[in-house]
Design an enzyme around this catalytic site. Structure first.
Site, mmCIF file in Angstrom:
data_model
loop_
_atom_site.group_PDB
_atom_site.id
_atom_site.type_symbol
_atom_site.label_atom_id
_atom_site.label_comp_id
_atom_site.label_asym_id
_atom_site.label_seq_id
_atom_site.Cartn_x
_atom_site.Cartn_y
_atom_site.Cartn_z
ATOM 1 N N TYR A 147 0.855 -1.189 0.000
ATOM 2 C CA TYR A 147 0.000 0.000 0.000
ATOM 3 C C TYR A 147 0.885 1.231 0.000
ATOM 4 O O TYR A 147 1.833 1.311 0.795
ATOM 5 C CB TYR A 147 -0.894 0.003 1.239
ATOM 6 C CG TYR A 147 -1.710 1.266 1.428
ATOM 7 C CD1 TYR A 147 -1.470 2.134 2.502
ATOM 8 C CD2 TYR A 147 -2.720 1.610 0.532
ATOM 9 C CE1 TYR A 147 -2.211 3.286 2.669
ATOM 10 C CE2 TYR A 147 -3.475 2.767 0.701
ATOM 11 C CZ TYR A 147 -3.209 3.602 1.776
ATOM 12 O OH TYR A 147 -3.945 4.750 1.939
ATOM 13 N N ASP A 242 9.290 2.498 -1.030
ATOM 14 C CA ASP A 242 8.344 3.220 -0.189
ATOM 15 C C ASP A 242 8.672 2.872 1.262
ATOM 16 O O ASP A 242 8.245 1.828 1.773
ATOM 17 C CB ASP A 242 6.906 2.803 -0.547
ATOM 18 C CG ASP A 242 5.896 3.451 0.391
ATOM 19 O OD1 ASP A 242 4.682 3.280 0.137
ATOM 20 O OD2 ASP A 242 6.308 4.086 1.370
ATOM 21 N N LYS A 270 5.551 9.643 8.224
ATOM 22 C CA LYS A 270 5.338 9.163 9.592
ATOM 23 C C LYS A 270 6.388 9.672 10.586
ATOM 24 O O LYS A 270 6.308 10.808 11.045
ATOM 25 C CB LYS A 270 5.246 7.640 9.580
ATOM 26 C CG LYS A 270 4.025 7.134 8.765
ATOM 27 C CD LYS A 270 3.903 5.650 8.794
ATOM 28 C CE LYS A 270 2.849 5.176 7.822
ATOM 29 N NZ LYS A 270 1.475 5.193 8.348
HETATM 30 P P1 KE4 Z 1 -0.236 8.705 4.316
HETATM 31 O O1 KE4 Z 1 -0.738 9.376 3.056
HETATM 32 O O2 KE4 Z 1 -1.332 7.989 5.065
HETATM 33 O O3 KE4 Z 1 0.588 9.651 5.212
HETATM 34 O O4 KE4 Z 1 0.823 7.581 3.891
HETATM 35 C C1 KE4 Z 1 0.409 6.603 2.969
HETATM 36 C C2 KE4 Z 1 1.332 5.410 3.095
HETATM 37 C C3 KE4 Z 1 2.317 5.223 2.151
HETATM 38 N N1 KE4 Z 1 3.166 4.183 2.227
HETATM 39 C C4 KE4 Z 1 3.088 3.293 3.245
HETATM 40 C C5 KE4 Z 1 4.058 2.162 3.305
HETATM 41 C C6 KE4 Z 1 2.106 3.442 4.247
HETATM 42 O O5 KE4 Z 1 2.042 2.547 5.260
HETATM 43 C C7 KE4 Z 1 1.197 4.510 4.172
HETATM 44 C C8 KE4 Z 1 0.085 4.703 5.190
HETATM 45 N N2 KE4 Z 1 -0.056 3.672 6.153
HETATM 46 C C9 KE4 Z 1 -1.368 3.519 6.727
HETATM 47 C C10 KE4 Z 1 -1.298 2.379 7.733
HETATM 48 N N3 KE4 Z 1 -1.385 1.129 7.134
HETATM 49 C C11 KE4 Z 1 -1.848 4.781 7.384
HETATM 50 C C12 KE4 Z 1 -3.081 4.615 8.227
HETATM 51 C C13 KE4 Z 1 -4.311 5.092 7.527
HETATM 52 O O6 KE4 Z 1 -4.431 4.903 6.304
HETATM 53 O O7 KE4 Z 1 -5.161 5.641 8.253
#
Ligand code: KE4
Length: 430
Positions: A147, A242, A270
């Site tokens: 993801y 990523d 993060k």
């Molecule tokens: P954000 O756009 O949510 O800051 O990051 C997206 C993203 C990109 N790449 C990886 C490997 C990620 O884990 C994420 C976001 N992770 C999720 C948790 N599985 C965020 C939690 C959510 O979507 O509320």
């Protein structure tokens, strides 16, 4: 009427659902994978979330990764308190952006230049556009189960033409977008070789979580990442890691340092925001210099490099360099893994607990999980029971079997011991 007078999560959630889609600002928070009503948090400190219902929970979600120092760390708070007196946003260059860039380029060897954005999604989206602008090619390869945020060209599932195009994995994404994305199985280098052969000279970038953690946690098979690097070099394709989740989490240099594989571009997020909205992407200078205003690839953001976000993020990164917590975090991750596996073994419960550093997850499966199909085949019912038993006994696990648990430096040994006891009892109760 102010919501502060309302005291319980149920009431707040009913109110939220009237005003916010699903009652949440991000779907996973709605507890749909585990059932029940999500709790509302009043405050957070160290390893704990304090709910509006008066409960204190040992938090293994850590706001989905950022809180590697625990919640409300005094150094991060102090930096923010100083910064906020100067204002909240300038819309001009500011000192903190240089400090953040120095921190990132010093700690992640593959990054010579870096640009700050406001989320992990923006970071990966920008990496994809930059790889296309730099190579002049259109196609992207990703891996099932990885993801990368809600980027149109990455919310794609494996298509019927598995080696030539994908299919949309969300409503609202045109088939034409999906045709430019190929989805392969993680830990399967042979499929990558075949995809390159089927699309000669057309692949701009290969993007992956080097350690997928949005499907539960999957660890790279020996040599897999090195083979991706070799195949991308052969094809003139950019390798994009990523590391939004794993960056600064599994070590100061992320998976790329641990596995000694150097991507061309890296997406971050993060931890680098210390809990505030920050993402970043970076890599070789000759690639990054293709970005506006120097180059033809456009990318921008009103709040990119925001002074509060860089104040919190720099404090978070400085703390990592000063305290080097990774050995302690690994020991705590191992302690939880060993305790849980021992309890499952005693009960004859098929359980895998992949763990690296302060990241771990649970697959109720006979065999180790090495890719997405194996992850989705694991027993989810057992996870749901584990989740709710743990929550009722003061331990908050991610509300989905397809997420990863995080430990912070604030999870001292007594907290870990307490959590292990709850998880052991949860497995007995399943
Ligand atoms: P954000 O756009 O949510 O800051 O990051 C997206 C993203 C990109 N790449 C990886 C490997 C990620 O884990 C994420 C976001 N992770 C999720 C948790 N599985 C965020 C939690 C959510 O979507 O509320």
């Amino acid at each position: 009427m102010s919501t502060s007078v309302t005291t319980d999560s149920q009431t707040l959630f009913e109110k939220a659902r009237k005003l916010i889609p699903g009652g949440v600002n991000s779907p996973v928070r709605a507890f749909r994978s585990v059932g029940g009503t999500p709790f509302f948090t009043e405050s957070a400190n160290g390893p704990y979330l304090h709910t509006v219902d008066g409960k204190s929970l040992i938090d293994f979600v850590c706001t989905w990764g950022p809180a590697i120092h625990g919640h409300n760390h005094p150094d991060i708070r102090a930096n923010l308190e100083t910064a906020i007196k100067r204002g909240t946003s300038f819309g001009t260059p500011s000192r903190g952006e240089i400090e953040m860039a120095e921190n990132i380029t010093r700690m992640v060897p593959s990054i010579e230049k870096v640009r700050l954005v406001n989320s992990g999604t923006e970071a990966t989206m920008s990496c994809v556009r930059l790889s296309r602008g730099y190579t002049g090619r259109d196609k992207i390869i990703k891996f099932a189960g990885c993801y990368h945020g809600h980027v149109d060209s990455l919310l794609i599932a494996a298509g019927s033409g598995a080696l030539t195009h994908g299919r949309p994995d969300s409503a609202g994404i045109p088939e034409s977008f999906a045709r430019e994305t190929i989805v392969l199985d993680y830990n399967d280098p042979e499929s990558l070789r075949r995809a390159f052969e089927a699309n000669p000279g057309e692949i701009a970038g290969v993007i992956l979580e080097p350690c997928p953690a949005n499907v539960g946690l999957i660890l790279p098979e020996p040599g897999f990442l090195a083979e991706l690097r070799r195949l991308c070099d052969e094809a003139g394709t950019l390798l994009i890691f990523d590391e939004v989740m794993t960056g600064f989490r599994v070590g100061s240099g992320g998976v790329q340092e641990a596995e000694k594989v150097r991507p061309d571009l890296t997406a971050l997020g993060k931890i680098i925001g210390g809990g505030l909205p920050v993402g970043a992407f970076g890599g070789r200078a000759r690639i990054m210099d293709h970005l506006a205003p120097d180059g033809p690839v456009y990318q921008a953001g009103t709040l990119s490099g925001n002074p509060l976000a860089t104040a919190a993020g720099n404090a978070s990164l400085d703390l990592l360099r000063e305290t080097d917590p990774y050995r302690r975090l690994e020991a705590r991750g191992r302690a939880i893994k060993d305790a849980v596996l021992e309890a499952a073994g005693a009960k004859g419960l098929p359980l895998q607990v992949p763990q690296t550093g302060s990241m771990f997850s649970f697959f109720f499966s006979e065999e180790p999980v090495k890719n997405y199909p194996q992850a989705v085949a694991a027993d989810r019912g057992h996870f749901v029971k584990l989740f709710h038993y743990a929550l009722e006994h003061g331990v908050y696990l991610p509300p989905s079997p397809f997420e990863t648990c995080f430990i912070s430096t604030a999870h001292e040994d007594d907290v870990i011991d307490q959590a292990c006891e709850v998880l052991r009892n949860a497995l007995k109760a399943i």
